[in-house]
Design a protein around this motif. Structure first.
Motif, PDB file in Angstrom:
ATOM      1  N   LEU A  72       0.812  -1.220   0.000  1.00 48.08           N
ATOM      2  CA  LEU A  72       0.000   0.000   0.000  1.00 48.08           C
ATOM      3  C   LEU A  72       0.844   1.269   0.000  1.00 48.08           C
ATOM      4  O   LEU A  72       0.303   2.373  -0.029  1.00 48.08           O
ATOM      5  CB  LEU A  72      -0.934   0.035   1.219  1.00 48.08           C
ATOM      6  CG  LEU A  72      -2.106  -0.925   1.202  1.00 48.08           C
ATOM      7  CD1 LEU A  72      -2.942  -0.755   2.466  1.00 48.08           C
ATOM      8  CD2 LEU A  72      -2.968  -0.714  -0.038  1.00 48.08           C
ATOM      9  N   PHE A  73       2.145   1.112   0.000  1.00 50.23           N
ATOM     10  CA  PHE A  73       3.024   2.271   0.112  1.00 50.23           C
ATOM     11  C   PHE A  73       2.743   3.310  -0.975  1.00 50.23           C
ATOM     12  O   PHE A  73       2.638   4.499  -0.694  1.00 50.23           O
ATOM     13  CB  PHE A  73       4.486   1.836   0.073  1.00 50.23           C
ATOM     14  CG  PHE A  73       5.441   2.960   0.305  1.00 50.23           C
ATOM     15  CD1 PHE A  73       5.625   3.472   1.571  1.00 50.23           C
ATOM     16  CD2 PHE A  73       6.124   3.529  -0.750  1.00 50.23           C
ATOM     17  CE1 PHE A  73       6.492   4.528   1.787  1.00 50.23           C
ATOM     18  CE2 PHE A  73       6.994   4.581  -0.538  1.00 50.23           C
ATOM     19  CZ  PHE A  73       7.180   5.081   0.732  1.00 50.23           C
ATOM     20  N   GLU A  74       2.605   2.878  -2.212  1.00 49.86           N
ATOM     21  CA  GLU A  74       2.325   3.805  -3.310  1.00 49.86           C
ATOM     22  C   GLU A  74       0.857   4.232  -3.323  1.00 49.86           C
ATOM     23  O   GLU A  74       0.538   5.398  -3.504  1.00 49.86           O
ATOM     24  CB  GLU A  74       2.686   3.173  -4.658  1.00 49.86           C
ATOM     25  CG  GLU A  74       4.158   2.916  -4.826  1.00 49.86           C
ATOM     26  CD  GLU A  74       4.999   4.186  -4.811  1.00 49.86           C
ATOM     27  OE1 GLU A  74       4.536   5.222  -5.322  1.00 49.86           O
ATOM     28  OE2 GLU A  74       6.118   4.141  -4.273  1.00 49.86           O
ATOM     29  N   ARG A  75      -0.058   3.296  -3.122  1.00 47.08           N
ATOM     30  CA  ARG A  75      -1.497   3.565  -3.198  1.00 47.08           C
ATOM     31  C   ARG A  75      -1.958   4.583  -2.152  1.00 47.08           C
ATOM     32  O   ARG A  75      -2.748   5.465  -2.435  1.00 47.08           O
ATOM     33  CB  ARG A  75      -2.269   2.261  -3.029  1.00 47.08           C
ATOM     34  CG  ARG A  75      -3.744   2.411  -3.120  1.00 47.08           C
ATOM     35  CD  ARG A  75      -4.393   1.075  -2.820  1.00 47.08           C
ATOM     36  NE  ARG A  75      -5.468   0.871  -3.754  1.00 47.08           N
ATOM     37  CZ  ARG A  75      -6.151  -0.232  -3.866  1.00 47.08           C
ATOM     38  NH1 ARG A  75      -5.840  -1.269  -3.129  1.00 47.08           N
ATOM     39  NH2 ARG A  75      -7.135  -0.318  -4.715  1.00 47.08           N
ATOM     40  N   GLU A  76      -1.488   4.433  -0.923  1.00 45.56           N
ATOM     41  CA  GLU A  76      -1.879   5.344   0.154  1.00 45.56           C
ATOM     42  C   GLU A  76      -0.862   6.469   0.339  1.00 45.56           C
ATOM     43  O   GLU A  76      -0.963   7.249   1.264  1.00 45.56           O
ATOM     44  CB  GLU A  76      -2.058   4.565   1.468  1.00 45.56           C
ATOM     45  CG  GLU A  76      -3.253   3.635   1.431  1.00 45.56           C
ATOM     46  CD  GLU A  76      -3.498   2.912   2.741  1.00 45.56           C
ATOM     47  OE1 GLU A  76      -2.684   3.031   3.681  1.00 45.56           O
ATOM     48  OE2 GLU A  76      -4.521   2.198   2.814  1.00 45.56           O
ATOM     49  N   VAL A  77       0.107   6.542  -0.561  1.00 45.80           N
ATOM     50  CA  VAL A  77       1.139   7.578  -0.534  1.00 45.80           C
ATOM     51  C   VAL A  77       1.766   7.638   0.860  1.00 45.80           C
ATOM     52  O   VAL A  77       1.468   8.514   1.660  1.00 45.80           O
ATOM     53  CB  VAL A  77       0.577   8.963  -0.952  1.00 45.80           C
ATOM     54  CG1 VAL A  77       1.717   9.950  -1.158  1.00 45.80           C
ATOM     55  CG2 VAL A  77      -0.291   8.870  -2.193  1.00 45.80           C
ATOM     56  N   GLY A  78       2.590   6.651   1.152  1.00 43.88           N
ATOM     57  CA  GLY A  78       3.226   6.559   2.468  1.00 43.88           C
ATOM     58  C   GLY A  78       3.841   7.874   2.915  1.00 43.88           C
ATOM     59  O   GLY A  78       4.642   8.462   2.194  1.00 43.88           O
ATOM     60  N   LYS A  79       3.454   8.327   4.081  1.00 46.76           N
ATOM     61  CA  LYS A  79       3.893   9.621   4.633  1.00 46.76           C
ATOM     62  C   LYS A  79       5.188   9.398   5.399  1.00 46.76           C
ATOM     63  O   LYS A  79       5.187   8.942   6.529  1.00 46.76           O
ATOM     64  CB  LYS A  79       2.788  10.199   5.528  1.00 46.76           C
ATOM     65  CG  LYS A  79       3.038  11.617   5.971  1.00 46.76           C
ATOM     66  CD  LYS A  79       1.741  12.241   6.461  1.00 46.76           C
ATOM     67  CE  LYS A  79       1.912  13.637   6.994  1.00 46.76           C
ATOM     68  NZ  LYS A  79       2.842  14.487   6.293  1.00 46.76           N
ATOM     69  N   ARG A  80       6.302   9.722   4.799  1.00 47.31           N
ATOM     70  CA  ARG A  80       7.617   9.416   5.362  1.00 47.31           C
ATOM     71  C   ARG A  80       8.105  10.407   6.409  1.00 47.31           C
ATOM     72  O   ARG A  80       9.070  10.126   7.101  1.00 47.31           O
ATOM     73  CB  ARG A  80       8.654   9.350   4.248  1.00 47.31           C
ATOM     74  CG  ARG A  80       8.407   8.238   3.281  1.00 47.31           C
ATOM     75  CD  ARG A  80       9.490   8.228   2.254  1.00 47.31           C
ATOM     76  NE  ARG A  80       9.158   7.306   1.183  1.00 47.31           N
ATOM     77  CZ  ARG A  80      10.051   6.680   0.462  1.00 47.31           C
ATOM     78  NH1 ARG A  80      11.326   6.879   0.682  1.00 47.31           N
ATOM     79  NH2 ARG A  80       9.684   5.864  -0.488  1.00 47.31           N
ATOM     80  N   PHE A  85       8.242   5.810  11.281  1.00 51.48           N
ATOM     81  CA  PHE A  85       7.638   5.299  10.044  1.00 51.48           C
ATOM     82  C   PHE A  85       8.046   3.840   9.897  1.00 51.48           C
ATOM     83  O   PHE A  85       9.235   3.525   9.813  1.00 51.48           O
ATOM     84  CB  PHE A  85       8.124   6.124   8.851  1.00 51.48           C
ATOM     85  CG  PHE A  85       7.524   5.722   7.539  1.00 51.48           C
ATOM     86  CD1 PHE A  85       6.210   6.032   7.238  1.00 51.48           C
ATOM     87  CD2 PHE A  85       8.284   5.047   6.599  1.00 51.48           C
ATOM     88  CE1 PHE A  85       5.660   5.672   6.017  1.00 51.48           C
ATOM     89  CE2 PHE A  85       7.749   4.678   5.377  1.00 51.48           C
ATOM     90  CZ  PHE A  85       6.436   4.998   5.085  1.00 51.48           C
ATOM     91  N   VAL A  86       7.061   2.941   9.895  1.00 46.68           N
ATOM     92  CA  VAL A  86       7.325   1.507   9.833  1.00 46.68           C
ATOM     93  C   VAL A  86       6.660   0.937   8.584  1.00 46.68           C
ATOM     94  O   VAL A  86       5.476   1.201   8.323  1.00 46.68           O
ATOM     95  CB  VAL A  86       6.756   0.792  11.093  1.00 46.68           C
ATOM     96  CG1 VAL A  86       6.959  -0.711  10.999  1.00 46.68           C
ATOM     97  CG2 VAL A  86       7.387   1.354  12.360  1.00 46.68           C
ATOM     98  N   ILE A  87       7.403   0.142   7.832  1.00 44.98           N
ATOM     99  CA  ILE A  87       6.846  -0.571   6.673  1.00 44.98           C
ATOM    100  C   ILE A  87       6.761  -2.045   7.052  1.00 44.98           C
ATOM    101  O   ILE A  87       7.743  -2.641   7.494  1.00 44.98           O
ATOM    102  CB  ILE A  87       7.719  -0.394   5.419  1.00 44.98           C
ATOM    103  CG1 ILE A  87       7.799   1.086   5.036  1.00 44.98           C
ATOM    104  CG2 ILE A  87       7.154  -1.221   4.260  1.00 44.98           C
ATOM    105  CD1 ILE A  87       8.731   1.387   3.866  1.00 44.98           C
TER     106      ILE A  87
END
Length: 185
Positions: A72-80, A85-87
């Motif tokens: 979901l990193f791209e779809r939800e535009v991961g807020k860095r 911040f944990v993936i």
């Protein structure tokens, strides 16, 4: 030893929804989290209600702890630009990390993912795996159908009354902050 702030896990939509009141509540609650000195734990997205609550919390200097699965990193535009911040590898791990790093759970308006998160946390509570407050932010009656469904499940004998007792309901952000303030002491 470092004292961690009271941490609020927020499950909410990656969209804004159909009523401006949902976005307004997300922004108001994000600011309130900061003003209370609490930490926001959420799904690390920068879109929809997720993005709004995070930006409001950050704008008022709150600590932010975001957890997002790689798919979901791209779809939800991961807020860095969060404090933490944990993936994760998958959705289940995301929920677990969010749960383990929070003291209370707030469920704001959202879709299927929000419902999945709510029911997993509620089931864990029913199974006595935790005793954390679970609060539905019922902006403009958004969660009324869900509460009716839960009451129906109880009435039909598929759950005990305690499942409903595990859920607190706040109709607006000030009521939500009041409930969480009482729980945090």
């Amino acid at each position: 030893m470092v004292n961690n702030p009271y941490s609020i896990c927020v499950f909410c939509g990656s969209r804004d929804g159909g009523k401006p009141a949902y976005a307004e509540a997300a922004e108001q609650f994000g600011s309130a989290i900061a003003h209370k000195g609490w930490r926001l734990v959420y799904g690390a997205g920068d879109v929809g209600l997720m993005g709004r609550i995070a930006r409001a919390a950050q704008g008022s200097s709150a600590q932010t702890f975001g957890v997002i699965p790689i798919h979901l990193f791209e779809r939800e535009v991961g807020k860095r630009d969060l404090s933490t911040f944990v993936i994760t590898e998958n959705m289940h791990e995301r929920k677990k990390v969010m749960y383990m790093n929070s003291d209370a759970i707030v469920v704001m308006p959202g879709g299927a993912g929000t419902l999945d998160e709510f029911f997993e946390i509620l089931t864990w509570r029913q199974l006595a795996l935790h005793n954390k407050p679970i609060v539905l932010l019922n902006i403009e009656g958004f969660w009324d159908p869900l509460l009716s469904l839960i009451n129906h499940v109880i009435a039909e004998g598929f759950a005990e009354q305690d499942i409903r007792d595990f859920i607190q309901v706040a109709d607006d952000v000030p009521a939500l902050v009041d409930l969480l303030s009482k729980a945090s002491t």
